[in-house]
Design an enzyme around this catalytic site. Structure first.
Site, short mmCIF file in Angstrom:
data_model
loop_
_atom_site.label_atom_id
_atom_site.label_comp_id
_atom_site.label_asym_id
_atom_site.label_seq_id
_atom_site.Cartn_x
_atom_site.Cartn_y
_atom_site.Cartn_z
N ASP A 17 0.82 -1.22 0.00
CA ASP A 17 0.00 0.00 0.00
C ASP A 17 0.85 1.27 0.00
OD1 ASP A 17 -2.42 1.33 0.00
OD2 ASP A 17 -2.56 1.38 2.18
N HIS A 34 1.93 3.33 -8.98
CA HIS A 34 1.86 1.87 -9.21
C HIS A 34 3.04 1.41 -10.07
CE1 HIS A 34 -1.89 1.76 -7.21
NE2 HIS A 34 -2.58 2.37 -8.15
N LEU A 128 10.46 -21.28 -3.83
CA LEU A 128 9.46 -20.35 -3.28
C LEU A 128 8.13 -20.48 -4.01
CD1 LEU A 128 8.86 -17.67 -1.59
CD2 LEU A 128 9.57 -16.44 -3.64
C1 FPP Z 1 -2.40 0.13 -3.04
O1 FPP Z 1 -1.87 1.42 -3.19
C2 FPP Z 1 -1.82 -0.71 -4.05
C3 FPP Z 1 -2.53 -1.32 -5.02
C4 FPP Z 1 -3.98 -1.18 -5.16
C5 FPP Z 1 -1.86 -2.13 -6.02
C6 FPP Z 1 -0.51 -2.65 -5.69
C7 FPP Z 1 0.17 -2.91 -6.94
C8 FPP Z 1 1.50 -2.79 -7.15
C9 FPP Z 1 2.48 -2.52 -6.11
C10 FPP Z 1 2.03 -2.97 -8.49
C11 FPP Z 1 1.57 -4.24 -9.09
C12 FPP Z 1 2.69 -4.99 -9.54
C13 FPP Z 1 2.61 -6.19 -10.11
C14 FPP Z 1 3.84 -6.84 -10.51
C15 FPP Z 1 1.33 -6.86 -10.37
P1 FPP Z 1 -2.86 2.65 -3.21
O2 FPP Z 1 -2.96 3.13 -4.60
O3 FPP Z 1 -4.16 2.29 -2.59
O4 FPP Z 1 -2.09 3.67 -2.36
P2 FPP Z 1 -2.72 4.82 -1.47
O5 FPP Z 1 -3.23 4.15 -0.23
O6 FPP Z 1 -1.54 5.68 -1.20
O7 FPP Z 1 -3.79 5.49 -2.25
#
Ligand code: FPP
Length: 262
Positions: A17, A34, A128
């Site tokens: 997150d 992202h 893994l």
């Molecule tokens: C939450 O951050 C994160 C997600 C919804 C997606 C997580 C995805 C990645 C780290 C990249 C994906 C990578 C692969 C390889 C599939 P948020 O956007 O909710 O953050 P915020 O809380 O700051 O708004």
């Protein structure tokens, strides 16, 4: 050779997150967050493998994430595709077993083919177990498991073991450590059944700034915690404790006084 952990982690799960906030604080779009976040994934997988973690599950797209703007959703889809294309060789070479858990029916056909292909190629891998939770929701998974059981065993009463055996990836063990980056303290519908006795670790670090060194430190720190699974602490003077406990029990049985002692 790096220092190794005293006890093996059977299952580490991560809520990645903070991408959006990290990007917005730098006057970038959430999508950029992202993209930057996806760059960190490979090094965390590598570190988990180095530390002999048995399973690593990464929360990449939740059922709730469908309500995000289409561009953000599409970006997350294409980051999964890009990850598979980029890491396929390395995953195979390192004997990593790759799986995606969740509803991926809405993903583009090309991405679905890449997923099925890599899942097939690595199905007998012994290293893994790497799982991406994508289109995933913990409540959905539990409901699916129950329905699946009922269908196979009409009229039979469900046990904990039955529920575990019908989960999306039944062979992965219960989560022993759940890490969430980004500073919030929630579990967000992630692996709800499997985290029953998980150690929880929340870090302020936003996912794009999370590093393998912090991941490593967390595992070493948590490795020192005593996990009791609802039992009592192990103590040296068991006999002494037992006689004190018996004394306390006698006090409760004999005493006509209330708990407050008046
Ligand atoms: C939450 O951050 C994160 C997600 C919804 C997606 C997580 C995805 C990645 C780290 C990249 C994906 C990578 C692969 C390889 C599939 P948020 O956007 O909710 O953050 P915020 O809380 O700051 O708004």
């Amino acid at each position: 050779m790096n220092e190794q952990l005293e006890n093996q982690f059977k299952h580490v799960a991560i809520i990645m997150d903070g991408n959006g906030r990290w990007a917005e604080a730098r006057a970038h779009t959430r999508v950029w967050g992202h993209i930057r976040g996806s760059r960190i994934v490979s090094e965390i997988v590598e570190e988990a493998d180095d530390l002999n973690v048995e399973s690593l599950t990464l929360y990449a797209f939740s059922t709730e994430n469908w309500s995000r703007p289409l561009l953000e959703v599409k970006t997350l889809f294409s980051l999964l595709k890009k990850f598979i294309k980029k890491e396929k060789k390395r995953i195979i070479a390192n004997d990593i077993r790759f799986k995606v858990m969740g509803d991926i029916s809405a993903l583009p056909d090309e991405t679905k083919s890449l997923i099925y292909d890599l899942e097939g190629l690595t199905k007998n891998a012994n290293g893994l177990k790497l799982n991406f939770a994508f289109g995933y929701g913990g409540r959905d998974e539990i409901i699916k498991s129950v329905n699946c059981f009922i269908k196979k065993n009409p009229g039979k009463e469900l046990t904990k073991e039955d529920l575990s055996e019908n989960l999306l990836i039944p062979e992965i063990k219960d989560v022993d450590l759940l890490i969430r980056t980004g500073g919030d303290m929630r579990v967000s519908n992630f692996l709800l059944w499997q985290i029953a006795y998980a150690e929880l670790y929340f870090t302020e670090t936003k996912w794009p700034e999370f590093k393998r060194s912090e991941f490593r430190d967390i595992l070493f720190k948590v490795n020192e915690r005593e996990r009791r699974f609802g039992a009592t602490r192990k103590t040296d003077s068991l006999e002494e404790n037992e006689s004190k406990a018996e004394e306390n029990l006698r006090y409760i049985s004999d005493s006509s006084s209330s708990v407050r002692g008046n």
